[in-house]
Design an enzyme around this catalytic site. Structure first.
Site, PDB file in Angstrom:
ATOM      1  N   LYS A 100       0.868  -1.171   0.000  1.00  0.00           N
ATOM      2  CA  LYS A 100       0.000   0.000   0.000  1.00  0.00           C
ATOM      3  C   LYS A 100       0.906   1.223   0.000  1.00  0.00           C
ATOM      4  CE  LYS A 100      -2.843   2.735   3.126  1.00  0.00           C
ATOM      5  NZ  LYS A 100      -3.621   2.785   4.368  1.00  0.00           N
ATOM      6  N   ALA A 187      -9.521   5.069   4.793  1.00  0.00           N
ATOM      7  CA  ALA A 187      -9.322   6.179   5.732  1.00  0.00           C
ATOM      8  C   ALA A 187     -10.537   7.084   5.884  1.00  0.00           C
ATOM      9  CB  ALA A 187      -8.133   7.050   5.348  1.00  0.00           C
ATOM     10  N   THR A 210      -8.618   2.786  12.721  1.00  0.00           N
ATOM     11  CA  THR A 210      -9.042   3.537  13.906  1.00  0.00           C
ATOM     12  C   THR A 210     -10.488   3.263  14.350  1.00  0.00           C
ATOM     13  OG1 THR A 210      -7.536   5.265  13.160  1.00  0.00           O
ATOM     14  CG2 THR A 210      -9.017   5.836  14.953  1.00  0.00           C
TER      15      THR A 210
END
Lengths: 259, 382
Positions: A100, A187, A210
């Site tokens: 990535k 993200a 997250t």
């Protein structure tokens, strides 16, 4: 129904969930959350890994038993050159030939630098990597990355770790429309509804860390995200109804007509 | 007669709470299943390093850690005074080492917010770095130097805490086996394994990795898990100048190395999941030895002389449980401190004592509410 599988870099994936391994409160919760997510592709920052013995790394040691595809990322790289260098380190250690590409210069927003990302993608594709670049949600740059040979393109929904959800659904839908490689939203997602919305826009998968790792119950949230991915995908494939201004009785008007 | 407060657990948290309550004039009994400080507390490396161990951002947990760090100068002096015992407390500062140029962005990102919270840290490179830490591997590209961080020698600190408690009139009952809540009526009554009863007015739960056993008693989910942390120590002679082999707490992404006053070098921690098994494994220690030589090449030819393990109580979200139980505020939790029990002992003691005095905690501390994981009969997916 035609079987709905995701193919990237010659691999067939049954899960559309790409999960980051960082930020979990402890190794037990991390393990359980990965299990609950059903993810087959795990991503982590190369710079944090003990490349000399990845099997003993403080994070990777806990996922040894699973049959995962590793997607090491170049996070922290500020230029194409730096990203290429650490990508080579990762491959040389035998970790994976998937990479990535993640290049940011601004430590406050961590937004990707699309120009450097394109450069690094071109180089790494030529070197035989399976390249999944993380980039901004711009339809033109996404197309350019595809043309450069990216195996999948990963536009951000919002800046990393913000949980703001999809800031520009219009752009994302254009990116999906134009693409001939899988588009993976990477993200910025925060909750299961963000994930379902992304999938309803037709993206091939989502990458998160997250929102799962920092949830009050990461294991529960991993499961919720997995279900949202499945629900959103199925909703996309099944075709939603048109939006109308006024009600239409679901029992049918005819029943109310007086004869 | 003032209230009597029963404390379940004689680890660093239980003893610190006991000491603080005794200083505030409360009568306190500490009930310990085995020996005080025998679990995670005595096994800790004693790192007081909130900046190095919280790298993601200034969340409530970081702020709790920082407050505790700031209480330490006065707190440790008080523990020494009350116990008449000394223990190492060293303001060494820390270095967080970067090997890759790609680490720099993360270090800069950390500085950006940590400077707002009192760090005077900065990134040091080249000669300056090797002057700070002469034996550090020349493969180190740079490091974030944070002068505000300290460390202490945990076994001696816990011993001093226990002595300070005794001197301050705290009753300490050890080797009780499993302690259960026998009654919660007008008073609170605890029962030891041999049937002995202990009566009090309030209960403070400081039983670390074992706090989960009380889930049924209080009807809340207490998702606390033991995570095994393995540590090893090397003998570390000093330089002719008297300087330590390693001057700072030195961190990297894999763990830390710290030199203690007693001429030992402690390297930790290798974490794994092994239930309540606290045995040391070859694999766990080897894992430390595989990276620590990359940090300090002189370690390659050395054998650790001591290896040990502790069970660190971690919760489902990584935050400790601190505060009163909703519906019965006589029951107060102070458990689940994971890797930060030593660091968090002063602030936890102050907060728990405030709760015992019926004070409301400030909103920041809601993140640590013991009820936050819900009632016990919650939905569970398989």
């Amino acid at each position: 129904m035609i079987s709905d599988v995701l193919r990237i870099g010659g691999r067939t994936l049954s899960s559309r969930f790409f999960l980051g391994t960082g930020l979990f409160p402890n190794p037990l919760v991390q393990k359980e959350a990965i299990k609950a997510s059903g993810a087959e592709v795990l991503t982590f920052a190369i710079r944090r890994i003990n490349l000399e013995s990845p099997e003993d790394d403080s994070i990777l040691q806990h996922v040894q038993d699973g049959d995962f595809i590793y997607l090491p990322n170049t996070s922290g790289a500020r230029t194409a050159e730096e990203a290429v260098r650490i990508a080579r380190l990762a491959r040389a250690s035998g970790l994976s030939d998937w990479i990535k590409v993640e290049i940011s210069v601004n430590e406050r927003t961590l937004l990707p630098d699309p120009v450097e990302t394109l450069k690094a993608t071109e180089i790494l594709v030529k070197e035989g990597f399976t390249v999944l670049p993380y980039t901004s949600d711009d339809p033109v740059i996404c197309k350019r990355l595809e043309e450069a040979g990216a195996a999948a393109v990963m536009p951000g929904a919002a800046p990393i770790g913000t949980g703001l959800g999809i800031l520009n659904p219009y752009n994302l839908s254009l990116i999906v429309e134009e693409a001939t490689v899988p588009i993976i939203v990477d993200a910025g997602l925060g909750s299961a509804s963000d994930v379902a919305k992304a999938m309803e826009l037709g993206v091939a998968g989502v990458l998160m860390n997250t929102p799962v790792a920092k949830a009050k119950d990461p294991v529960g949230m991993a499961k919720a995200m997995k279900l949202a991915i499945e629900a959103g995908r199925l909703s996309y494939l099944s075709g939603r109804i048109e939006k109308k201004r006024y009600a239409t009785a679901s029992s049918g008007l005819d029943e109310f007509k007086l004869t | 007669m003032s209230e009597r407060i029963l404390i379940m657990g004689g680890g660093v948290i239980g003893l610190s709470c006991a000491l603080e309550l005794a200083r505030r004039g409360r009568r306190v009994t500490v009930l310990e299943a085995n020996r005080c400080g025998g679990q995670a507390s005595g096994a800790a490396a004693g790192m007081l390093a909130p900046f190095s161990e919280n790298t993601d951002g200034p969340d409530a947990f970081f702020q709790l850690c920082l407050r505790s760090l700031r209480l330490y100068p006065e707190w440790q002096a008080e523990v020494k005074r009350l116990s008449g015992l000394d223990f190492e407390y060293t303001n060494s500062g820390s270095l967080y080492v970067a090997y890759h140029e790609a680490d720099m962005l993360a270090l800069q990102g950390r500085l950006l917010w940590q400077r707002k919270y009192g760090s005077t840290g900065r990134i040091v490179e080249g000669d300056e770095l090797f002057k700070l830490e002469p034996l550090l591997s020349r493969n180190a590209l740079a490091a974030l130097h944070t002068p505000e961080e300290s460390h202490l020698y945990a076994p001696d600190y816990v011993r001093a805490l226990e002595q300070a408690c005794r001197n301050a009139g705290v009753d300490i009952a050890e080797r009780l086996g499993k302690v259960t809540v026998a009654e919660r009526g007008n008073g609170i009554s605890l029962r030891a394994a041999d049937g002995r009863r202990f009566e009090g007015d309030r209960l403070l739960v400081c039983s670390g990795a074992w706090a989960g056993e009380l889930s049924e008693t209080f009807g809340i989910r207490i998702p606390v898990y033991p995570i095994r942390g393995q540590i090893c120590a090397y003998e570390a002679d000093r330089a002719p100048t008297g300087a330590r082999l390693v001057e700072h707490m030195v961190f990297c992404s894999q763990g830390y190395v710290v030199a203690k006053e007693n001429n030992t070098l402690v390297c930790g921690a290798s974490e794994d999941v092994a239930g309540f098994d606290s045995t040391v494994t070859e694999k766990g220690i080897e894992r430390l030895r595989k990276w620590n030589k990359r940090l300090f090449p002189f370690l390659e030819s050395r054998e650790p002389f001591h290896r040990w393990a502790g069970l660190r109580p971690s919760t489902q979200d990584g935050f400790p449980l601190i505060g009163p139980l909703e519906g019965d505020e006589r029951v107060i939790f102070a458990a689940g401190h994971y890797r930060n029990g030593i660091l968090l002992s002063p602030v936890t003691a102050k907060l728990a004592a405030d709760c015992a005095e019926g004070k409301r905690l400030e909103p920041l501390y809601e993140a640590f509410s013991p009820d936050r994981f819900g009632r016990r009969a919650s939905v569970h997916f398989s």
